[in-house]
Design a protein around this motif. Structure first.
Motif, PDB file in Angstrom:
ATOM      1  N   ASN A 154      37.097  48.059  44.142  1.00 12.80           N
ATOM      2  CA  ASN A 154      38.027  47.339  43.306  1.00 12.80           C
ATOM      3  C   ASN A 154      38.285  45.883  43.722  1.00 12.80           C
ATOM      4  O   ASN A 154      39.290  45.351  43.513  1.00 12.80           O
ATOM      5  CB  ASN A 154      39.437  47.888  43.198  1.00 12.80           C
ATOM      6  CG  ASN A 154      39.318  49.497  42.482  1.00 12.80           C
ATOM      7  OD1 ASN A 154      38.801  49.405  41.234  1.00 12.80           O
ATOM      8  ND2 ASN A 154      39.763  50.484  42.956  1.00 12.80           N
ATOM      9  N   ARG A 155      37.384  45.390  44.262  1.00  6.34           N
ATOM     10  CA  ARG A 155      37.456  43.977  44.965  1.00  6.34           C
ATOM     11  C   ARG A 155      37.781  43.038  43.920  1.00  6.34           C
ATOM     12  O   ARG A 155      38.639  42.227  44.317  1.00  6.34           O
ATOM     13  CB  ARG A 155      36.282  43.734  45.664  1.00  6.34           C
ATOM     14  CG  ARG A 155      35.921  44.523  46.830  1.00  6.34           C
ATOM     15  CD  ARG A 155      34.906  43.894  47.663  1.00  6.34           C
ATOM     16  NE  ARG A 155      33.664  43.110  46.895  1.00  6.34           N
ATOM     17  CZ  ARG A 155      33.176  41.793  47.043  1.00  6.34           C
ATOM     18  NH1 ARG A 155      33.341  41.144  47.922  1.00  6.34           N
ATOM     19  NH2 ARG A 155      32.241  41.241  46.211  1.00  6.34           N
ATOM     20  N   TYR A 156      37.178  43.039  42.819  1.00  6.58           N
ATOM     21  CA  TYR A 156      37.587  41.914  41.751  1.00  6.58           C
ATOM     22  C   TYR A 156      39.101  41.919  41.241  1.00  6.58           C
ATOM     23  O   TYR A 156      39.816  41.150  41.184  1.00  6.58           O
ATOM     24  CB  TYR A 156      36.642  41.772  40.667  1.00  6.58           C
ATOM     25  CG  TYR A 156      36.683  40.503  40.062  1.00  6.58           C
ATOM     26  CD1 TYR A 156      35.780  39.600  40.361  1.00  6.58           C
ATOM     27  CD2 TYR A 156      37.524  40.402  39.013  1.00  6.58           C
ATOM     28  CE1 TYR A 156      35.798  38.401  39.746  1.00  6.58           C
ATOM     29  CE2 TYR A 156      37.557  39.214  38.351  1.00  6.58           C
ATOM     30  CZ  TYR A 156      36.876  38.138  38.811  1.00  6.58           C
ATOM     31  OH  TYR A 156      36.850  36.844  38.311  1.00  6.58           O
ATOM     32  N   ILE A 199      33.211  36.768  44.322  1.00  6.13           N
ATOM     33  CA  ILE A 199      34.438  37.062  43.592  1.00  6.13           C
ATOM     34  C   ILE A 199      35.199  35.674  43.289  1.00  6.13           C
ATOM     35  O   ILE A 199      35.818  35.130  44.609  1.00  6.13           O
ATOM     36  CB  ILE A 199      35.409  38.036  44.474  1.00  6.13           C
ATOM     37  CG1 ILE A 199      34.803  39.127  44.961  1.00  6.13           C
ATOM     38  CG2 ILE A 199      36.856  38.223  43.874  1.00  6.13           C
ATOM     39  CD1 ILE A 199      34.366  40.160  43.653  1.00  6.13           C
ATOM     40  N   ASP A 200      35.073  35.150  42.080  1.00  5.75           N
ATOM     41  CA  ASP A 200      35.734  33.987  41.662  1.00  5.75           C
ATOM     42  C   ASP A 200      36.068  33.936  40.469  1.00  5.75           C
ATOM     43  O   ASP A 200      35.614  35.036  39.769  1.00  5.75           O
ATOM     44  CB  ASP A 200      35.246  32.667  42.425  1.00  5.75           C
ATOM     45  CG  ASP A 200      33.832  32.553  41.811  1.00  5.75           C
ATOM     46  OD1 ASP A 200      33.551  33.065  40.917  1.00  5.75           O
ATOM     47  OD2 ASP A 200      33.128  31.740  42.609  1.00  5.75           O
ATOM     48  N   ASN A 201      36.572  32.627  39.873  1.00 10.45           N
ATOM     49  CA  ASN A 201      36.589  32.727  38.583  1.00 10.45           C
ATOM     50  C   ASN A 201      35.339  32.535  37.506  1.00 10.45           C
ATOM     51  O   ASN A 201      35.533  32.450  36.439  1.00 10.45           O
ATOM     52  CB  ASN A 201      37.993  31.899  38.091  1.00 10.45           C
ATOM     53  CG  ASN A 201      37.482  30.337  38.506  1.00 10.45           C
ATOM     54  OD1 ASN A 201      36.535  30.135  38.932  1.00 10.45           O
ATOM     55  ND2 ASN A 201      38.292  29.521  38.084  1.00 10.45           N
ATOM     56  N   ARG A 202      34.382  32.574  38.003  1.00  8.13           N
ATOM     57  CA  ARG A 202      33.251  32.458  37.397  1.00  8.13           C
ATOM     58  C   ARG A 202      32.322  33.681  37.362  1.00  8.13           C
ATOM     59  O   ARG A 202      31.012  33.482  36.807  1.00  8.13           O
ATOM     60  CB  ARG A 202      32.275  31.303  38.257  1.00  8.13           C
ATOM     61  CG  ARG A 202      32.614  29.923  38.121  1.00  8.13           C
ATOM     62  CD  ARG A 202      31.912  28.719  38.512  1.00  8.13           C
ATOM     63  NE  ARG A 202      31.403  28.686  39.911  1.00  8.13           N
ATOM     64  CZ  ARG A 202      30.376  28.783  40.329  1.00  8.13           C
ATOM     65  NH1 ARG A 202      29.178  28.697  39.323  1.00  8.13           N
ATOM     66  NH2 ARG A 202      29.935  28.809  41.542  1.00  8.13           N
ATOM     67  N   THR A 203      32.566  34.634  38.105  1.00  5.62           N
ATOM     68  CA  THR A 203      32.107  35.920  38.025  1.00  5.62           C
ATOM     69  C   THR A 203      31.815  36.465  36.595  1.00  5.62           C
ATOM     70  O   THR A 203      32.957  36.598  35.912  1.00  5.62           O
ATOM     71  CB  THR A 203      32.877  36.826  38.885  1.00  5.62           C
ATOM     72  OG1 THR A 203      33.029  36.396  40.102  1.00  5.62           O
ATOM     73  CG2 THR A 203      32.144  38.126  39.102  1.00  5.62           C
ATOM     74  N   ASP A 208      42.086  32.771  32.069  1.00 10.50           N
ATOM     75  CA  ASP A 208      40.776  31.942  32.068  1.00 10.50           C
ATOM     76  C   ASP A 208      39.813  32.961  32.203  1.00 10.50           C
ATOM     77  O   ASP A 208      38.722  32.751  31.555  1.00 10.50           O
ATOM     78  CB  ASP A 208      41.259  30.833  33.148  1.00 10.50           C
ATOM     79  CG  ASP A 208      39.745  29.988  33.097  1.00 10.50           C
ATOM     80  OD1 ASP A 208      39.433  29.408  31.886  1.00 10.50           O
ATOM     81  OD2 ASP A 208      39.056  29.886  34.048  1.00 10.50           O
ATOM     82  N   VAL A 209      39.917  33.705  33.299  1.00 11.88           N
ATOM     83  CA  VAL A 209      38.966  34.776  33.537  1.00 11.88           C
ATOM     84  C   VAL A 209      38.592  35.746  32.405  1.00 11.88           C
ATOM     85  O   VAL A 209      37.253  35.896  32.112  1.00 11.88           O
ATOM     86  CB  VAL A 209      39.324  35.448  34.828  1.00 11.88           C
ATOM     87  CG1 VAL A 209      38.274  36.864  35.188  1.00 11.88           C
ATOM     88  CG2 VAL A 209      39.257  34.577  36.044  1.00 11.88           C
ATOM     89  N   LEU A 210      39.627  36.246  31.831  1.00 10.97           N
ATOM     90  CA  LEU A 210      39.597  37.338  30.992  1.00 10.97           C
ATOM     91  C   LEU A 210      39.662  37.244  29.662  1.00 10.97           C
ATOM     92  O   LEU A 210      39.093  37.925  28.718  1.00 10.97           O
ATOM     93  CB  LEU A 210      40.688  38.620  31.156  1.00 10.97           C
ATOM     94  CG  LEU A 210      40.786  39.085  32.676  1.00 10.97           C
ATOM     95  CD1 LEU A 210      41.954  40.078  32.851  1.00 10.97           C
ATOM     96  CD2 LEU A 210      39.419  40.088  32.855  1.00 10.97           C
ATOM     97  N   GLY A 211      40.287  36.062  29.271  1.00 11.29           N
ATOM     98  CA  GLY A 211      40.768  35.380  27.774  1.00 11.29           C
ATOM     99  C   GLY A 211      41.858  36.288  27.475  1.00 11.29           C
ATOM    100  O   GLY A 211      42.282  37.207  28.098  1.00 11.29           O
ATOM    101  N   ASP A 212      42.506  35.645  26.524  1.00  9.71           N
ATOM    102  CA  ASP A 212      43.838  36.166  26.259  1.00  9.71           C
ATOM    103  C   ASP A 212      44.027  37.422  25.864  1.00  9.71           C
ATOM    104  O   ASP A 212      44.927  38.343  26.545  1.00  9.71           O
ATOM    105  CB  ASP A 212      44.719  35.319  25.341  1.00  9.71           C
ATOM    106  CG  ASP A 212      46.038  35.196  25.125  1.00  9.71           C
ATOM    107  OD1 ASP A 212      46.773  34.995  26.127  1.00  9.71           O
ATOM    108  OD2 ASP A 212      46.618  35.725  24.081  1.00  9.71           O
ATOM    109  N   CYS A 246      22.982  34.127  38.078  1.00 10.36           N
ATOM    110  CA  CYS A 246      23.789  35.585  38.524  1.00 10.36           C
ATOM    111  C   CYS A 246      23.776  34.981  40.067  1.00 10.36           C
ATOM    112  O   CYS A 246      22.562  34.822  40.737  1.00 10.36           O
ATOM    113  CB  CYS A 246      22.737  36.937  38.580  1.00 10.36           C
ATOM    114  SG  CYS A 246      23.707  38.092  39.235  1.00 10.36           S
ATOM    115  N   ARG A 247      24.918  35.281  40.643  1.00 13.35           N
ATOM    116  CA  ARG A 247      25.076  34.999  42.241  1.00 13.35           C
ATOM    117  C   ARG A 247      25.114  36.235  42.991  1.00 13.35           C
ATOM    118  O   ARG A 247      25.402  36.201  44.187  1.00 13.35           O
ATOM    119  CB  ARG A 247      26.137  34.170  42.228  1.00 13.35           C
ATOM    120  CG  ARG A 247      26.113  32.742  41.569  1.00 13.35           C
ATOM    121  CD  ARG A 247      27.449  31.831  41.712  1.00 13.35           C
ATOM    122  NE  ARG A 247      28.778  32.680  41.010  1.00 13.35           N
ATOM    123  CZ  ARG A 247      29.664  32.551  41.381  1.00 13.35           C
ATOM    124  NH1 ARG A 247      30.224  31.709  42.332  1.00 13.35           N
ATOM    125  NH2 ARG A 247      30.742  33.202  40.507  1.00 13.35           N
TER     126      ARG A 247
END
Length: 254
Positions: free
Chosen positions: A193-195, A137-141, A209-213, A177-178
């Motif tokens: 719903n962890r993320y 769970i981070d901004n690279r998932t 940044d994660v989802l896009g605008d 993939c991690r």
């Protein structure tokens, strides 16, 4: 030369299999429980493990001889010394070589580790009645792993538990993939719903940044109930047009 390098490659990753077999059910082994080890004639050979629909051996063949030799050495060091693949890559290779080799090395190690875990879990369905997909769970998932995170399936039948996502094999789900496969039970507290829970604690900048605008607007408005809705039931990321059809128009307005 290719055949010899392939044998070396399989032997080095084979050492990882022995480590992962014990790690997969270590709590039970430590407690003295009776643990069954899989019949290796039934386990998928390393070169036949698939990444994105292509066997590992096929990806390996696409590298030139020199690069294959370096990759085999890299895997051997990572397995024998316990270093993370990314650390070893940075130590040994220039940026150009790293860019070519890093995805295959990292994904190969993840593929073998998770295939081994799955084989151990399937050999012990009484100890491990269910499987759970666990994403980092981070901004690279990736959106794929956001959608799969927390999903569960029965170990033997592979029927979904509390979700409708079909079993399509263990991680990795994509290059680099991690995610990992974990042992669980059918009645364990859900972690579906962890993320979303993590993303809600982040700044707007991180969320965008994660989802896009435009995806961020759908998620923030509540039209998109969960980041899991960014993918379809086959775990394929939905385009903006597909999301618009499902959840309403995505405007450029602030």
């Amino acid at each position: 030369i290719y055949l010899r390098l392939t044998e070396e490659f399989q032997r080095d990753l084979g050492e990882l299999v022995a480590v992962e077999e014990k790690a997969a059910l270590w709590p039970w082994l430590l407690a003295g429980a009776a643990v069954s080890f899989p019949d290796h004639t039934r386990v998928t050979p390393i070169r036949q493990i698939e990444i994105r629909g292509e066997q590992l051996g096929a990806w390996w063949r696409q590298l030139d001889v020199i690069t294959r030799r370096k990759a085999a050495r890299l895997i051997r060091i990572a397995v024998n010394e316990g270093d993370r693949a990314d650390i070893v890559i940075k130590k040994l290779f220039l940026p150009g070589a790293r860019a070519q080799m890093e995805p295959l090395v990292r994904t190969s190690i993840a593929a073998v580790a998770n295939a081994t875990r799955l084989a151990m879990f399937e050999a012990n369905p009484t100890l491990v009645p269910a499987l759970e997909w666990v994403a980092i769970i981070d901004n690279r998932t990736s959106q794929i792993c956001m959608g799969l995170d927390g999903s569960r399936w029965y170990t033997s039948s592979k029927k979904p538990i509390g979700n409708s996502r079909p079993w399509r094999g263990p991680p990795p789900a994509h290059w680099r993939c991690r995610s990992s496969l974990a042992a669980t039970s059918a009645n364990a507290p859900p972690s579906i719903n962890r993320y979303d829970d993590w993303l809600k604690t982040q700044t707007v900048g991180v969320q965008k940044d994660v989802l896009g605008d435009r995806r961020y607007r759908l998620w923030k408005s509540g039209a998109l109930k969960s980041v899991k809705d960014l993918t379809d039931q086959m775990n394929r990321p939905l385009t903006l047009a597909q999301l618009g059809e499902r959840y309403g128009a995505i405007t450029d307005a602030a």
